[in-house]
Design an enzyme around this catalytic site. Sequence first.
Site, PDB file in Angstrom:
ATOM      1  N   GLU A  17      -4.055   6.636  -2.562  1.00 29.21           N
ATOM      2  CA  GLU A  17      -4.034   6.299  -1.337  1.00 29.21           C
ATOM      3  C   GLU A  17      -4.852   7.088  -0.221  1.00 29.21           C
ATOM      4  OE1 GLU A  17      -1.408   2.382  -3.131  1.00 29.21           O
ATOM      5  OE2 GLU A  17      -0.458   3.640  -1.358  1.00 29.21           O
ATOM      6  N   ASN A  73       6.663  -7.939   4.550  1.00 31.21           N
ATOM      7  CA  ASN A  73       7.410  -6.894   4.601  1.00 31.21           C
ATOM      8  C   ASN A  73       7.474  -5.539   5.215  1.00 31.21           C
ATOM      9  OD1 ASN A  73       5.468  -6.343   2.518  1.00 31.21           O
ATOM     10  ND2 ASN A  73       6.202  -6.579   0.718  1.00 31.21           N
ATOM     11  N   TYR A  83      -5.671  -3.197  -3.014  1.00 27.95           N
ATOM     12  CA  TYR A  83      -4.583  -3.979  -3.067  1.00 27.95           C
ATOM     13  C   TYR A  83      -5.668  -4.271  -4.115  1.00 27.95           C
ATOM     14  CZ  TYR A  83      -1.064  -4.084  -0.176  1.00 27.95           C
ATOM     15  OH  TYR A  83       0.325  -3.826   1.091  1.00 27.95           O
ATOM     16  N   HIS A 116       4.281  -0.509   4.050  1.00 31.96           N
ATOM     17  CA  HIS A 116       3.484  -0.262   2.782  1.00 31.96           C
ATOM     18  C   HIS A 116       4.196   1.205   2.325  1.00 31.96           C
ATOM     19  CE1 HIS A 116       1.553   0.693  -0.802  1.00 31.96           C
ATOM     20  NE2 HIS A 116       0.827   1.762   0.280  1.00 31.96           N
ATOM     21  N   LYS A 144       1.951  -2.985   8.426  1.00 36.11           N
ATOM     22  CA  LYS A 144       1.374  -4.016   8.203  1.00 36.11           C
ATOM     23  C   LYS A 144       1.206  -5.018   9.932  1.00 36.11           C
ATOM     24  CE  LYS A 144       2.263  -4.159   3.129  1.00 36.11           C
ATOM     25  NZ  LYS A 144       3.008  -5.338   2.286  1.00 36.11           N
TER      26      LYS A 144
END
Length: 141
Positions: A128, A114, A51, A117, A11
């Site tokens: 995905e 965080n 998302y 993913h 990320k």
Amino acid sequence: MAIERTLSIIKPDGLKKNLVGAIIAHFEKAGLHPVAMRMMHLSRADAEGFYAVHKERPFFGSLVEFMTSGPCVVMALEGENAIAKNREIMGATDPKKAADGTLRKLYATDVEKNTVHGSDSPENAKIEIAYFFRTTELVKR
Ligand code: IDP
Ligand code: MG
């Protein structure tokens, strides 16, 4: 155990902290190898679509802002038991709850920023990976 593929994203916070090499090294040491990889700055539509399952959650707007705040590295990782193994290497969503040695414990800022993913099931891994890569972009190792 079977060889699986899973979608991994480093990320924007991971790139800002110059962690791309360190994170990929964790995966390679654990037997998870990239079979497709791209650096990309997600558009709002990319992030909202990716998302979409979270669109009713209170953090959705902020999550989309964060995911579009800078470039990401998007990868398909391949290896034994790749989906569960990646989740194990990542650690819990909230870094305060993540086990020692996990990527999120080591590197994450907070429950939103965080760092990584990972797909949470075989069904979602397929969806995905297809969201970001054409089948012809997945290499044979
Ligand atoms: P996961 O990434 O561990 O699978 P999910 O529940 O699928 O966690 O949430 C997707 C992403 O949304 C998280 O990785 C994190 O960036 C963000 N997120 C999840 N829960 C919260 C929260 O309570 N506040 C802010 N952001 C959150
Ligand atoms: Mg998830």
